[in-house]
Scaffold this active site. Structure first.
Site, PDB file in Angstrom:
ATOM      1  N   ASN A 131      21.302 -23.449 -17.364  1.00 28.03           N
ATOM      2  CA  ASN A 131      20.946 -22.710 -16.150  1.00 28.03           C
ATOM      3  C   ASN A 131      19.996 -21.585 -16.542  1.00 28.03           C
ATOM      4  O   ASN A 131      20.427 -20.582 -17.125  1.00 28.03           O
ATOM      5  CB  ASN A 131      22.210 -22.143 -15.495  1.00 28.03           C
ATOM      6  CG  ASN A 131      21.900 -21.265 -14.290  1.00 28.03           C
ATOM      7  OD1 ASN A 131      20.798 -21.310 -13.741  1.00 28.03           O
ATOM      8  ND2 ASN A 131      22.862 -20.456 -13.886  1.00 28.03           N
ATOM      9  N   TRP A 132      18.725 -21.762 -16.233  1.00 29.56           N
ATOM     10  CA  TRP A 132      17.718 -20.784 -16.652  1.00 29.56           C
ATOM     11  C   TRP A 132      17.671 -19.539 -15.777  1.00 29.56           C
ATOM     12  O   TRP A 132      16.975 -18.576 -16.106  1.00 29.56           O
ATOM     13  CB  TRP A 132      16.342 -21.447 -16.675  1.00 29.56           C
ATOM     14  CG  TRP A 132      16.141 -22.367 -17.838  1.00 29.56           C
ATOM     15  CD1 TRP A 132      17.029 -22.643 -18.831  1.00 29.56           C
ATOM     16  CD2 TRP A 132      14.973 -23.129 -18.127  1.00 29.56           C
ATOM     17  NE1 TRP A 132      16.483 -23.531 -19.730  1.00 29.56           N
ATOM     18  CE2 TRP A 132      15.217 -23.846 -19.327  1.00 29.56           C
ATOM     19  CE3 TRP A 132      13.732 -23.288 -17.495  1.00 29.56           C
ATOM     20  CZ2 TRP A 132      14.270 -24.700 -19.892  1.00 29.56           C
ATOM     21  CZ3 TRP A 132      12.794 -24.147 -18.053  1.00 29.56           C
ATOM     22  CH2 TRP A 132      13.066 -24.841 -19.247  1.00 29.56           C
ATOM     23  N   LYS A 133      18.343 -19.566 -14.645  1.00 27.11           N
ATOM     24  CA  LYS A 133      18.339 -18.429 -13.724  1.00 27.11           C
ATOM     25  C   LYS A 133      16.888 -18.042 -13.383  1.00 27.11           C
ATOM     26  O   LYS A 133      16.051 -18.923 -13.216  1.00 27.11           O
ATOM     27  CB  LYS A 133      19.148 -17.276 -14.310  1.00 27.11           C
ATOM     28  CG  LYS A 133      20.564 -17.732 -14.715  1.00 27.11           C
ATOM     29  CD  LYS A 133      21.462 -16.608 -15.123  1.00 27.11           C
ATOM     30  CE  LYS A 133      22.821 -17.179 -15.502  1.00 27.11           C
ATOM     31  NZ  LYS A 133      23.792 -16.109 -15.815  1.00 27.11           N
ATOM     32  N   HIS A 184      27.588 -20.530  -7.852  1.00 26.48           N
ATOM     33  CA  HIS A 184      27.537 -19.713  -9.065  1.00 26.48           C
ATOM     34  C   HIS A 184      28.007 -18.297  -8.743  1.00 26.48           C
ATOM     35  O   HIS A 184      27.787 -17.782  -7.640  1.00 26.48           O
ATOM     36  CB  HIS A 184      26.120 -19.681  -9.634  1.00 26.48           C
ATOM     37  CG  HIS A 184      26.039 -19.103 -11.012  1.00 26.48           C
ATOM     38  ND1 HIS A 184      26.029 -17.744 -11.242  1.00 26.48           N
ATOM     39  CD2 HIS A 184      25.987 -19.690 -12.233  1.00 26.48           C
ATOM     40  CE1 HIS A 184      25.962 -17.525 -12.542  1.00 26.48           C
ATOM     41  NE2 HIS A 184      25.948 -18.690 -13.169  1.00 26.48           N
ATOM     42  N   GLU A 239      26.920 -15.501  -9.463  1.00 26.89           N
ATOM     43  CA  GLU A 239      25.857 -14.587  -9.033  1.00 26.89           C
ATOM     44  C   GLU A 239      25.508 -14.803  -7.570  1.00 26.89           C
ATOM     45  O   GLU A 239      25.149 -13.847  -6.864  1.00 26.89           O
ATOM     46  CB  GLU A 239      24.629 -14.761  -9.932  1.00 26.89           C
ATOM     47  CG  GLU A 239      24.870 -14.217 -11.331  1.00 26.89           C
ATOM     48  CD  GLU A 239      23.962 -14.797 -12.399  1.00 26.89           C
ATOM     49  OE1 GLU A 239      24.177 -14.481 -13.578  1.00 26.89           O
ATOM     50  OE2 GLU A 239      23.046 -15.583 -12.053  1.00 26.89           O
ATOM     51  N   GLU A 296      33.619 -20.837 -14.954  1.00 30.08           N
ATOM     52  CA  GLU A 296      32.878 -19.716 -15.533  1.00 30.08           C
ATOM     53  C   GLU A 296      33.613 -18.407 -15.251  1.00 30.08           C
ATOM     54  O   GLU A 296      33.491 -17.846 -14.155  1.00 30.08           O
ATOM     55  CB  GLU A 296      31.471 -19.639 -14.924  1.00 30.08           C
ATOM     56  CG  GLU A 296      30.565 -20.787 -15.312  1.00 30.08           C
ATOM     57  CD  GLU A 296      29.113 -20.444 -15.001  1.00 30.08           C
ATOM     58  OE1 GLU A 296      28.289 -20.533 -15.909  1.00 30.08           O
ATOM     59  OE2 GLU A 296      28.825 -20.068 -13.858  1.00 30.08           O
ATOM     60  N   SER A 353      28.708 -17.303 -21.880  1.00 31.05           N
ATOM     61  CA  SER A 353      28.255 -16.909 -23.227  1.00 31.05           C
ATOM     62  C   SER A 353      28.445 -18.032 -24.253  1.00 31.05           C
ATOM     63  O   SER A 353      28.801 -17.784 -25.399  1.00 31.05           O
ATOM     64  CB  SER A 353      28.970 -15.625 -23.683  1.00 31.05           C
ATOM     65  OG  SER A 353      28.635 -14.541 -22.829  1.00 31.05           O
ATOM     66  N   GLY A 359      23.726 -20.403 -20.083  1.00 28.86           N
ATOM     67  CA  GLY A 359      22.672 -19.537 -19.579  1.00 28.86           C
ATOM     68  C   GLY A 359      21.612 -19.262 -20.622  1.00 28.86           C
ATOM     69  O   GLY A 359      20.787 -20.107 -20.942  1.00 28.86           O
ATOM     70  N   GLY A 360      21.632 -18.052 -21.186  1.00 27.89           N
ATOM     71  CA  GLY A 360      20.579 -17.597 -22.092  1.00 27.89           C
ATOM     72  C   GLY A 360      20.322 -18.488 -23.280  1.00 27.89           C
ATOM     73  O   GLY A 360      19.173 -18.634 -23.723  1.00 27.89           O
TER      74      GLY A 360
END
Length: 248
Positions: A9-11, A94, A96, A166, A212, A233-234
């Site tokens: 998930n690149w957001k 999600h 967010e 998550e 993470s 994510g990151g």
């Protein structure tokens, strides 16, 4: 047997050109074909991603979508728009979207049902806050989300949903639930699905862990019972790191 899935998930990261560069670099790595691979870039990069990923077996997902077919919904993206681009997956619910944009379970349920109707594969995100976990309310919170987000979804359709657990306190914080904690919750989710539906749905539905996840801890997480993959994510933003996740 459930196949492992690593979804990135690149957001709100990477331009269309940067997306193309990512896939050009990813082609250099020998990727584990026994793992399903998904990348979810921003809307502006979906078309570029679909074309760039064709030759390496990576499916493309969107990070959100509307529950409406079309109309006066400024800034929204429809399922038909995603399908027209060649998108196969869509992240829904999600944390967010829930926390920042105040999306509620009823609305998320509507999106999940619509995605299934349109033959998009929903990656449904659920999870608790740090306060809820510390107050021993994490199981109640996740159970409530499952019940509401799967409302009016048949067993035949429920099996098409991918669940991503998550814990909100572990997203982008560097904190990671231990493999034991993550596996415990994923097992709890599977048992709740069994109660709601049946053994067949529970045994075949895929449950991912997100929070993470990185190359350093992915192997331990992927070898934990009831964890069928990861929503990352990151650590999915660099081709080398993503390849390490896939090749755990």
């Amino acid at each position: 047997m459930r196949k492992k899935l690593i979804a990135g998930n690149w957001k709100m990261n990477k331009t269309a050109n940067e997306t193309k560069e990512f896939f050009e670099e990813l082609k250099k790595y020998d990727l584990n074909k026994d793992v399903n691979m998904v990348i979810c870039p921003p809307f502006s990069s979906l078309d570029r991603a679909v074309n760039a990923a064709k030759d390496i077996g990576v499916a493309i997902g969107a990070q959100n979508m509307s529950d409406q077919e079309s109309g006066a919904f400024t800034g929204e993206i429809s399922a038909n728009m995603l399908l027209d681009l060649g998108v196969e997956y869509v992240i829904l619910g999600h944390s967010e979207r829930r926390e920042i944009f105040n999306e509620q379970d009823g609305y998320i349920n509507s999106k999940v049902r619509y995605a299934i109707e349109k033959n998009l594969i929903p990656i449904l995100c659920i999870g608790e806050t740090l306060e809820e976990r510390e107050a021993d309310g994490h199981f109640d919170k996740v159970k409530s989300q499952i019940e509401k987000d799967f409302e009016n979804i048949s067993a035949e359709d429920a099996i098409k949903v991918i669940i991503a657990y998550e814990p909100i306190w572990a997203i982008g914080t560097g904190k990671t639930a231990t493999a034991k904690d993550a596996s415990e919750m994923c097992h709890f989710i599977r048992e709740e699905i069994k109660k709601m539906y049946n053994d067949e749905v529970a045994n075949n539905i895929s449950i991912l862990y997100g929070g993470s996840v990185k190359p350093a801890n992915v192997n331990e997480l992927m070898n934990a019972p009831d964890i069928d993959g990861a929503l990352v994510g990151g650590a999915s933003l660099k081709a080398e790191d993503y390849s390490k996740l896939v090749n755990f």
